[in-house]
Design a protein around this motif. Sequence first.
Motif, PDB file in Angstrom:
ATOM      1  N   GLY A 192       0.763  -1.618  -0.060  1.00 11.28           N
ATOM      2  CA  GLY A 192       0.020  -0.368   0.100  1.00 11.28           C
ATOM      3  C   GLY A 192       1.109   1.258  -0.235  1.00 11.28           C
ATOM      4  N   GLY A 193       1.546   0.832   1.037  1.00 13.00           N
ATOM      5  CA  GLY A 193       3.021   2.768   0.993  1.00 13.00           C
ATOM      6  C   GLY A 193       3.430   2.472  -0.553  1.00 13.00           C
ATOM      7  N   MET A 194       3.687   1.722  -1.059  1.00  9.72           N
ATOM      8  CA  MET A 194       4.340   1.733  -2.800  1.00  9.72           C
ATOM      9  C   MET A 194       2.914   2.353  -3.206  1.00  9.72           C
ATOM     10  SD  MET A 194       6.961  -1.404  -2.367  1.00  9.72           S
ATOM     11  CE  MET A 194       7.164  -1.866  -3.934  1.00  9.72           C
ATOM     12  N   LYS A 195       2.061   1.782  -3.584  1.00  5.06           N
ATOM     13  CA  LYS A 195       1.398   2.092  -4.355  1.00  5.06           C
ATOM     14  C   LYS A 195       0.913   3.962  -4.401  1.00  5.06           C
ATOM     15  CE  LYS A 195      -1.617  -1.686  -4.247  1.00  5.06           C
ATOM     16  NZ  LYS A 195      -2.957  -2.438  -3.631  1.00  5.06           N
ATOM     17  N   PRO A 230      -4.527  11.025   1.523  1.00  2.59           N
ATOM     18  CA  PRO A 230      -2.573  10.298   1.090  1.00  2.59           C
ATOM     19  C   PRO A 230      -2.068   9.246   1.832  1.00  2.59           C
ATOM     20  CG  PRO A 230      -2.249  12.308   1.636  1.00  2.59           C
ATOM     21  CD  PRO A 230      -3.635  12.483   1.673  1.00  2.59           C
ATOM     22  N   ASN A 231      -2.595   8.988   3.042  1.00  2.00           N
ATOM     23  CA  ASN A 231      -2.763   8.132   4.818  1.00  2.00           C
ATOM     24  C   ASN A 231      -3.743   7.464   4.183  1.00  2.00           C
ATOM     25  OD1 ASN A 231      -0.277   9.592   4.524  1.00  2.00           O
ATOM     26  ND2 ASN A 231      -0.839  10.963   6.210  1.00  2.00           N
ATOM     27  N   SER A 232      -4.882   7.201   3.820  1.00  2.00           N
ATOM     28  CA  SER A 232      -5.774   6.027   3.953  1.00  2.00           C
ATOM     29  C   SER A 232      -5.154   4.681   3.578  1.00  2.00           C
ATOM     30  CB  SER A 232      -7.283   7.267   2.601  1.00  2.00           C
ATOM     31  OG  SER A 232      -7.892   6.004   3.108  1.00  2.00           O
ATOM     32  N   GLY A 233      -5.155   4.308   5.039  1.00  2.00           N
ATOM     33  CA  GLY A 233      -5.321   2.863   4.861  1.00  2.00           C
ATOM     34  C   GLY A 233      -4.555   2.555   5.890  1.00  2.00           C
ATOM     35  N   LEU A 234      -2.945   3.485   5.442  1.00  2.00           N
ATOM     36  CA  LEU A 234      -0.974   3.186   6.078  1.00  2.00           C
ATOM     37  C   LEU A 234      -1.386   3.119   7.502  1.00  2.00           C
ATOM     38  CD1 LEU A 234      -0.051   5.856   3.628  1.00  2.00           C
ATOM     39  CD2 LEU A 234      -0.721   2.980   2.780  1.00  2.00           C
ATOM     40  N   ASP A 235      -0.159   1.880   7.411  1.00  2.00           N
ATOM     41  CA  ASP A 235       0.149   2.156   9.027  1.00  2.00           C
ATOM     42  C   ASP A 235       1.148   3.382   9.559  1.00  2.00           C
ATOM     43  OD1 ASP A 235       3.433   1.947   8.862  1.00  2.00           O
ATOM     44  OD2 ASP A 235       2.224   0.139   7.426  1.00  2.00           O
ATOM     45  N   PRO A 236       0.908   3.453  10.824  1.00  2.00           N
ATOM     46  CA  PRO A 236       1.247   5.084  11.230  1.00  2.00           C
ATOM     47  C   PRO A 236       2.830   5.524  10.466  1.00  2.00           C
ATOM     48  CG  PRO A 236       0.196   4.171  13.026  1.00  2.00           C
ATOM     49  CD  PRO A 236       0.049   2.732  11.840  1.00  2.00           C
ATOM     50  N   LYS A 237       3.751   4.432  10.338  1.00  2.00           N
ATOM     51  CA  LYS A 237       5.149   4.621  10.410  1.00  2.00           C
ATOM     52  C   LYS A 237       5.049   4.940   8.573  1.00  2.00           C
ATOM     53  CE  LYS A 237       9.604   2.483   9.814  1.00  2.00           C
ATOM     54  NZ  LYS A 237      10.089   1.164  10.554  1.00  2.00           N
ATOM     55  N   ALA A 297       2.644   6.461   7.077  1.00  2.00           N
ATOM     56  CA  ALA A 297       1.686   7.414   6.715  1.00  2.00           C
ATOM     57  C   ALA A 297       2.778   8.500   7.082  1.00  2.00           C
ATOM     58  CB  ALA A 297       1.039   7.969   7.492  1.00  2.00           C
ATOM     59  N   ILE A 298       3.950   8.234   8.250  1.00  2.00           N
ATOM     60  CA  ILE A 298       4.119   9.354   8.173  1.00  2.00           C
ATOM     61  C   ILE A 298       5.963   9.224   7.171  1.00  2.00           C
ATOM     62  CG2 ILE A 298       6.291  10.497   9.964  1.00  2.00           C
ATOM     63  CD1 ILE A 298       4.859   8.784  11.937  1.00  2.00           C
ATOM     64  N   LEU A 299       6.315   8.791   6.387  1.00  2.00           N
ATOM     65  CA  LEU A 299       7.046   8.522   5.546  1.00  2.00           C
ATOM     66  C   LEU A 299       6.284   8.986   3.974  1.00  2.00           C
ATOM     67  CD1 LEU A 299       8.705   4.877   5.590  1.00  2.00           C
ATOM     68  CD2 LEU A 299       9.639   7.369   6.547  1.00  2.00           C
ATOM     69  N   ILE A 300       5.339   8.884   4.068  1.00  2.00           N
ATOM     70  CA  ILE A 300       4.235   9.389   3.061  1.00  2.00           C
ATOM     71  C   ILE A 300       3.632  10.953   3.032  1.00  2.00           C
ATOM     72  CG2 ILE A 300       2.345   9.871   1.725  1.00  2.00           C
ATOM     73  CD1 ILE A 300       4.025   7.690   0.787  1.00  2.00           C
ATOM     74  N   ASP A 301       3.870  11.712   4.180  1.00  2.00           N
ATOM     75  CA  ASP A 301       3.888  12.525   4.845  1.00  2.00           C
ATOM     76  C   ASP A 301       5.009  13.750   4.030  1.00  2.00           C
ATOM     77  OD1 ASP A 301       1.281  12.811   5.054  1.00  2.00           O
ATOM     78  OD2 ASP A 301       1.622  12.835   8.038  1.00  2.00           O
ATOM     79  N   ASN A 302       6.050  13.153   4.828  1.00  2.00           N
ATOM     80  CA  ASN A 302       7.116  13.759   4.450  1.00  2.00           C
ATOM     81  C   ASN A 302       8.038  13.461   3.120  1.00  2.00           C
ATOM     82  OD1 ASN A 302       7.761  13.795   7.561  1.00  2.00           O
ATOM     83  ND2 ASN A 302       8.783  11.757   7.843  1.00  2.00           N
ATOM     84  N   LEU A 303       7.249  12.600   2.463  1.00  2.00           N
ATOM     85  CA  LEU A 303       7.833  12.801   1.122  1.00  2.00           C
ATOM     86  C   LEU A 303       7.561  14.021   0.890  1.00  2.00           C
ATOM     87  CD1 LEU A 303       8.989  11.304  -1.473  1.00  2.00           C
ATOM     88  CD2 LEU A 303       7.311  10.051  -1.761  1.00  2.00           C
ATOM     89  N   ILE A 304       5.586  13.987   0.928  1.00  2.00           N
ATOM     90  CA  ILE A 304       5.002  15.295  -0.348  1.00  2.00           C
ATOM     91  C   ILE A 304       5.684  16.661   0.983  1.00  2.00           C
ATOM     92  CG2 ILE A 304       2.707  16.364   0.400  1.00  2.00           C
ATOM     93  CD1 ILE A 304       1.251  13.474   0.545  1.00  2.00           C
ATOM     94  N   GLN A 305       5.919  16.516   1.128  1.00  2.00           N
ATOM     95  CA  GLN A 305       6.979  17.875   2.282  1.00  2.00           C
ATOM     96  C   GLN A 305       7.993  18.075   1.618  1.00  2.00           C
ATOM     97  OE1 GLN A 305       7.366  18.638   6.127  1.00  2.00           O
ATOM     98  NE2 GLN A 305       6.209  20.552   6.347  1.00  2.00           N
ATOM     99  N   HIS A 349      -7.848  13.201   7.565  1.00  2.00           N
ATOM    100  CA  HIS A 349      -8.448  13.219   9.007  1.00  2.00           C
ATOM    101  C   HIS A 349      -7.392  12.861   9.689  1.00  2.00           C
ATOM    102  CE1 HIS A 349     -11.958  12.723   6.621  1.00  2.00           C
ATOM    103  NE2 HIS A 349     -13.317  12.867   7.680  1.00  2.00           N
ATOM    104  N   ASP A 350      -6.255  12.985   9.141  1.00  2.00           N
ATOM    105  CA  ASP A 350      -4.901  12.546   9.929  1.00  2.00           C
ATOM    106  C   ASP A 350      -4.532  13.556  10.803  1.00  2.00           C
ATOM    107  OD1 ASP A 350      -2.547  10.760  11.109  1.00  2.00           O
ATOM    108  OD2 ASP A 350      -1.746   9.621   8.751  1.00  2.00           O
ATOM    109  N   MET A 351      -4.404  13.601  12.125  1.00  2.00           N
ATOM    110  CA  MET A 351      -4.347  14.645  13.083  1.00  2.00           C
ATOM    111  C   MET A 351      -2.655  14.365  12.905  1.00  2.00           C
ATOM    112  SD  MET A 351      -6.519  16.065  13.507  1.00  2.00           S
ATOM    113  CE  MET A 351      -5.793  17.357  14.367  1.00  2.00           C
ATOM    114  N   ASN A 352      -1.660  12.939  13.018  1.00  2.00           N
ATOM    115  CA  ASN A 352      -0.347  12.946  13.064  1.00  2.00           C
ATOM    116  C   ASN A 352       0.185  13.803  11.437  1.00  2.00           C
ATOM    117  OD1 ASN A 352      -0.107  11.244  14.667  1.00  2.00           O
ATOM    118  ND2 ASN A 352      -0.470   9.789  13.701  1.00  2.00           N
TER     119      ASN A 352
END
Length: 255
Positions: free
Chosen positions: A140-143, A164-171, A173-181, A196-199
């Motif tokens: 899912g993270g690779m997708k 963008p973090n829907s359905g991902l595990d917390p770790k 999700a953080i990687l995807i957040d950092n990548l987008i930023q 909806h992700d408060m993280n």
Amino acid sequence: MIQVENVHKSFGDAHVLKGITTQFEQGKTNLVIGQSGSGKTVFLKCLLGLFEPEQGTITYNGQVYSELTINQRRDLRQEMGMVFQGSALFDSMTVEGNVMFPLEMFTKQTKAEMKDRVDFVLERVNLVDAHQKFPSEISGGMKKRVAIARAIVMNPKYLFCDEPNSGLDPKTAILIDNLIQEITKEYNITTVINTHDMNSVMEIGEKIIFLKNGFKEWEGTNKEIFKTDNEAVTNFVYSSELFKKVRQMYIEERN
């Protein structure tokens, strides 16, 4: 930059967006938050040009969308990248084929030029050995990373992400957040994220707007959101025990 001025959108008797005014800055991660039914998805579709407001204007780097010709709107949309909630990859295409698809559709590049660009963006999202894999063969993270690569392959000025973090595990999700930023800052993109992700709010919320019942209830930064006394915002943000503790820490620091 995207400037939104007094935007209203209705469907029949349902008044979904009620006079929203804000701006999304270039080179920053701009987050739109709110409960289900608050108008987030309709707002995002207005920003994408899929819905046109009955009232108000949306301006992209000085271009007022409602004043553009059909050809100008088409050109503007080619400057937009979109990361869908479920990634929306083509199951019958490889990772390389998915990322190359916009180039084949909208450019006149040679196959070699397209291949070079695909290689570049896949390396940028840390997918160097996945070119010939199919979506069913990756995580899912690779997708999500493939979806981001596809969204930036046309070198967009604007990047829109729907959960963008829907359905991902917390770790992950953080990687995807950092990548987008990172991509937002690296390419100086105007990025708007529905979440909806408060993280995500805590980690990358450089500009946040909170929608409630179609109104813009609050806007600020991820630092300011923990200090606000707006009851609607605090009820939304501190619905979990974790974020209640975070708020208490901020209150204690202020005192």
